[in-house]
Design a protein around this motif. Structure first.
Motif, PDB file in Angstrom:
ATOM      1  N   HIS A 112     127.923 -23.612  29.723  1.00 29.03           N
ATOM      2  CA  HIS A 112     126.812 -23.192  28.865  1.00 29.03           C
ATOM      3  C   HIS A 112     126.088 -21.998  29.476  1.00 29.03           C
ATOM      4  CE1 HIS A 112     127.067 -26.049  25.708  1.00 29.03           C
ATOM      5  NE2 HIS A 112     126.960 -27.095  26.493  1.00 29.03           N
ATOM      6  N   ARG A 113     125.945 -22.009  30.782  1.00 28.98           N
ATOM      7  CA  ARG A 113     125.276 -20.858  31.418  1.00 28.98           C
ATOM      8  C   ARG A 113     126.097 -19.599  31.213  1.00 28.98           C
ATOM      9  NH1 ARG A 113     123.409 -22.004  37.416  1.00 28.98           N
ATOM     10  NH2 ARG A 113     122.549 -19.925  37.132  1.00 28.98           N
ATOM     11  N   LEU A 114     127.416 -19.743  31.339  1.00 28.07           N
ATOM     12  CA  LEU A 114     128.313 -18.605  31.151  1.00 28.07           C
ATOM     13  C   LEU A 114     128.269 -18.116  29.697  1.00 28.07           C
ATOM     14  CD1 LEU A 114     130.407 -17.071  32.867  1.00 28.07           C
ATOM     15  CD2 LEU A 114     132.127 -18.691  32.071  1.00 28.07           C
ATOM     16  N   LEU A 120     134.817 -19.023  24.895  1.00 29.86           N
ATOM     17  CA  LEU A 120     134.625 -18.186  26.078  1.00 29.86           C
ATOM     18  C   LEU A 120     135.862 -17.327  26.344  1.00 29.86           C
ATOM     19  CD1 LEU A 120     132.779 -20.712  28.406  1.00 29.86           C
ATOM     20  CD2 LEU A 120     131.869 -18.545  27.581  1.00 29.86           C
ATOM     21  N   LEU A 121     137.040 -17.950  26.180  1.00 33.05           N
ATOM     22  CA  LEU A 121     138.278 -17.193  26.414  1.00 33.05           C
ATOM     23  C   LEU A 121     138.373 -16.042  25.420  1.00 33.05           C
ATOM     24  CD1 LEU A 121     140.905 -19.991  27.109  1.00 33.05           C
ATOM     25  CD2 LEU A 121     140.206 -18.160  28.658  1.00 33.05           C
ATOM     26  N   ARG A 122     138.010 -16.336  24.159  1.00 40.84           N
ATOM     27  CA  ARG A 122     138.073 -15.288  23.145  1.00 40.84           C
ATOM     28  C   ARG A 122     137.125 -14.145  23.535  1.00 40.84           C
ATOM     29  NH1 ARG A 122     136.765 -17.352  17.479  1.00 40.84           N
ATOM     30  NH2 ARG A 122     138.152 -18.996  18.157  1.00 40.84           N
ATOM     31  N   HIS A 123     135.939 -14.558  23.977  1.00 40.62           N
ATOM     32  CA  HIS A 123     134.952 -13.543  24.320  1.00 40.62           C
ATOM     33  C   HIS A 123     135.391 -12.734  25.542  1.00 40.62           C
ATOM     34  CE1 HIS A 123     131.149 -11.572  24.845  1.00 40.62           C
ATOM     35  NE2 HIS A 123     131.392 -11.716  26.131  1.00 40.62           N
ATOM     36  N   SER A 124     136.077 -13.417  26.494  1.00 42.03           N
ATOM     37  CA  SER A 124     136.413 -12.758  27.763  1.00 42.03           C
ATOM     38  C   SER A 124     137.311 -11.542  27.534  1.00 42.03           C
ATOM     39  CB  SER A 124     137.096 -13.749  28.704  1.00 42.03           C
ATOM     40  OG  SER A 124     138.400 -14.013  28.231  1.00 42.03           O
ATOM     41  N   ALA A 125     138.010 -11.502  26.390  1.00 44.29           N
ATOM     42  CA  ALA A 125     138.913 -10.378  26.119  1.00 44.29           C
ATOM     43  C   ALA A 125     138.138  -9.052  26.088  1.00 44.29           C
ATOM     44  CB  ALA A 125     139.633 -10.607  24.790  1.00 44.29           C
ATOM     45  N   GLU A 126     136.846  -9.119  25.711  1.00 41.60           N
ATOM     46  CA  GLU A 126     136.055  -7.880  25.593  1.00 41.60           C
ATOM     47  C   GLU A 126     135.839  -7.206  26.946  1.00 41.60           C
ATOM     48  OE1 GLU A 126     132.326  -8.580  23.650  1.00 41.60           O
ATOM     49  OE2 GLU A 126     133.354  -9.472  21.927  1.00 41.60           O
ATOM     50  N   PHE A 148     133.642 -10.823  32.942  1.00 44.60           N
ATOM     51  CA  PHE A 148     133.585 -12.248  32.649  1.00 44.60           C
ATOM     52  C   PHE A 148     134.013 -13.067  33.866  1.00 44.60           C
ATOM     53  CE2 PHE A 148     135.512 -16.158  31.104  1.00 44.60           C
ATOM     54  CZ  PHE A 148     134.507 -16.641  30.288  1.00 44.60           C
ATOM     55  N   GLU A 149     135.147 -12.650  34.462  1.00 41.69           N
ATOM     56  CA  GLU A 149     135.651 -13.398  35.636  1.00 41.69           C
ATOM     57  C   GLU A 149     134.653 -13.314  36.782  1.00 41.69           C
ATOM     58  OE1 GLU A 149     139.614 -12.214  36.686  1.00 41.69           O
ATOM     59  OE2 GLU A 149     140.406 -12.785  34.717  1.00 41.69           O
ATOM     60  N   SER A 150     134.045 -12.140  36.946  1.00 43.57           N
ATOM     61  CA  SER A 150     133.099 -12.002  38.059  1.00 43.57           C
ATOM     62  C   SER A 150     131.871 -12.890  37.833  1.00 43.57           C
ATOM     63  CB  SER A 150     132.781 -10.521  38.247  1.00 43.57           C
ATOM     64  OG  SER A 150     131.425 -10.307  38.309  1.00 43.57           O
ATOM     65  N   ASP A 151     131.388 -12.966  36.579  1.00 48.78           N
ATOM     66  CA  ASP A 151     130.253 -13.860  36.292  1.00 48.78           C
ATOM     67  C   ASP A 151     130.628 -15.314  36.555  1.00 48.78           C
ATOM     68  OD1 ASP A 151     128.826 -11.701  35.597  1.00 48.78           O
ATOM     69  OD2 ASP A 151     128.713 -12.125  33.443  1.00 48.78           O
ATOM     70  N   LEU A 152     131.841 -15.663  36.142  1.00 51.66           N
ATOM     71  CA  LEU A 152     132.287 -17.050  36.329  1.00 51.66           C
ATOM     72  C   LEU A 152     132.336 -17.388  37.821  1.00 51.66           C
ATOM     73  CD1 LEU A 152     133.555 -19.737  35.437  1.00 51.66           C
ATOM     74  CD2 LEU A 152     135.770 -18.584  35.313  1.00 51.66           C
ATOM     75  N   LEU A 153     132.942 -16.486  38.605  1.00 51.56           N
ATOM     76  CA  LEU A 153     133.066 -16.768  40.043  1.00 51.56           C
ATOM     77  C   LEU A 153     131.688 -16.820  40.706  1.00 51.56           C
ATOM     78  CD1 LEU A 153     136.249 -14.635  40.808  1.00 51.56           C
ATOM     79  CD2 LEU A 153     136.073 -17.126  40.569  1.00 51.56           C
ATOM     80  N   ALA A 154     130.772 -15.962  40.243  1.00 58.76           N
ATOM     81  CA  ALA A 154     129.420 -15.974  40.821  1.00 58.76           C
ATOM     82  C   ALA A 154     128.740 -17.315  40.535  1.00 58.76           C
ATOM     83  CB  ALA A 154     128.598 -14.835  40.234  1.00 58.76           C
ATOM     84  N   LEU A 155     128.915 -17.810  39.315  1.00 60.66           N
ATOM     85  CA  LEU A 155     128.288 -19.100  38.972  1.00 60.66           C
ATOM     86  C   LEU A 155     128.895 -20.235  39.777  1.00 60.66           C
ATOM     87  CD1 LEU A 155     127.818 -18.928  35.079  1.00 60.66           C
ATOM     88  CD2 LEU A 155     126.046 -19.018  36.818  1.00 60.66           C
ATOM     89  N   ILE A 156     130.229 -20.177  39.947  1.00 61.04           N
ATOM     90  CA  ILE A 156     130.888 -21.225  40.738  1.00 61.04           C
ATOM     91  C   ILE A 156     130.378 -21.165  42.171  1.00 61.04           C
ATOM     92  CG2 ILE A 156     133.098 -22.046  41.657  1.00 61.04           C
ATOM     93  CD1 ILE A 156     134.389 -21.054  39.043  1.00 61.04           C
TER      94      ILE A 156
END
Ligand code: ATP
Ligand code: MG
Length: 353
Positions: free
Chosen positions: A19-21, A41-47, A52-60
């Motif tokens: 949800h944060r992502l 999220l996957l659909r959005h990540s295409a943009e 997107f990956e960097s935000d995800l890794l930062a949140l993790i």
């Protein structure tokens, strides 16, 4: 990262992190389940896959770096300034002697379709119809009270006297709904509709229109160019008349009332006019007949407030079945706990109050 790896990584994360992502990326993400959220999220990540990956890794990273249990705060720390402290304070409150909180089962009890009963008009409905015989009427009663019955019966009575009736609503969608409803009640040949999108049966004795169209008709009549006969007009029903107070559109309601032919009765319906006495006084001062006010505040269908957590858990919002007046702090302990958890999981640590 391949799409498959990204999908796997997303699937391993708690829903709160997803949800944060999703914030600012996916609209209404709290309404979706985990699988659907991952798809979105996957659909959005295409943009912008890299971002997107960097935000995800930062949140993790942020999540794994977080200490398992927050250190205890010094006693001087203001209690309201952290979610943990608020929880501690609320836990303390829970220990205070209290009426036991209402259970979810009790809160849900009685919701559903009631058994059919013969229709008996309420006294205020009869009163509104009687008062229309001698002047204009403002009906100011809570939502779901039965204002439509007054509109329908008043329209029926006017048509029986060969007068035409206009029902004005602020929304095209409401006009369409009323067109269907009134056509069913009075017969399709007796009901017409005039909105920006739709013109059907414009010569019918009961015409449904948006208030803007009615105002324009009355303008045309004032200028001598009309396409609907107003000399036989017996009744103008203005639904949702609290729009009078609307900063932009209110002037349309005001002009409609001012230009309404004097031989026609005005019936204003609303659940939310704050000062109906003032409006009734104003109508009395500008119209040739007095304006009567029908007002009550008893809810036929009581409101119940609940809290639906993003994980799907529903609880009463307050300790009581109804909405408490004057004690808004009487939160249900479970709602309070879930909300604190939600805040804890979703708010970046810097923004926590
Ligand atoms: N006297 C009555 N006894 C029982 N049910 C009634 C009575 N009058 C109206 N109802 C029912 O109450 C429900 C709500 O009525 P209605 O839609 O007219 O409410 P309303 O006051 O126009 O609400 P809103 O402010 O939402 O427009 C309808 O199902 C209607 O049939
Ligand atoms: Mg209504």
């Amino acid at each position: 990262m391949t799409t498959e790896e990204l999908e796997q990584l997303l699937a391993q994360q708690p829903i709160a992190l997803l949800h944060r992502l999703a914030r600012g990326r996916v609209q209404r993400h709290f309404r979706t389940g985990k699988r659907r959220l991952i798809e979105l999220l996957l659909r959005h990540s295409a943009e912008n896959r890299a971002g997107f990956e960097s935000d995800l890794l930062a949140l993790i990273g942020e999540r794994t770096a977080r200490p398992a249990a927050p250190p205890p705060r010094p006693a001087v720390q203001p209690a309201r300034h952290s979610a943990e402290a608020r929880r501690a304070a609320s836990a303390h409150q829970e220990q205070e002697p209290h009426e036991p909180a209402v259970t979810l089962q009790a809160w849900l009890e009685g919701i559903g379709v009631p058994p059919p009963q013969p229709f008996v008009p309420d006294p205020w409905q009869e009163d509104a119809l009687a008062k229309l015989q001698t002047g204009d009427v403002i009906v100011s009663v809570p939502t779901g009270s039965g204002k439509t019955y007054v509109a329908v019966e008043a329209a029926r009575r006017a048509m029986e006297e060969n007068r035409t009736v206009i029902y004005a609503s602020p929304l095209k969608a409401l006009s369409n709904t009323k067109f269907t409803e009134f056509s069913r009640i009075f017969g399709a040949d007796r009901v017409g509709i005039l909105t920006g999108d739709r013109r059907d049966n414009g010569q019918a004795p009961l015409l449904i229109m948006t208030t803007e169209i009615l105002r324009n008709l009355l303008y045309d009549a004032a200028g001598g160019e009309i396409d609907v006969r107003l000399d036989t007009l017996g009744l103008v029903i203005m639904d949702e008349s609290q729009y009078l107070a609307d900063p932009e559109r209110g002037v349309v309601w005001e002009e409609t009332i001012i230009f309404c032919p004097s031989q026609a009765r005005l019936l204003l319906l609303s659940a939310s006019i704050g000062n109906p006495h003032d409006i009734a006084d104003w109508l009395t001062s500008i119209r040739s007949t007095p304006c009567h006010l029908i007002k009550h505040s008893k809810r036929t269908v009581p409101l119940r407030a609940g809290y639906l957590h993003p994980d799907g858990k529903l609880t009463p919002l307050f300790r009581t079945l109804g909405i408490p007046h004057g004690h808004p702090g009487q939160w249900h302990p479970e709602a309070k706990r879930l909300f604190a958890r939600y805040e804890d999981e979703t708010m970046p640590s810097g923004r926590r109050r």
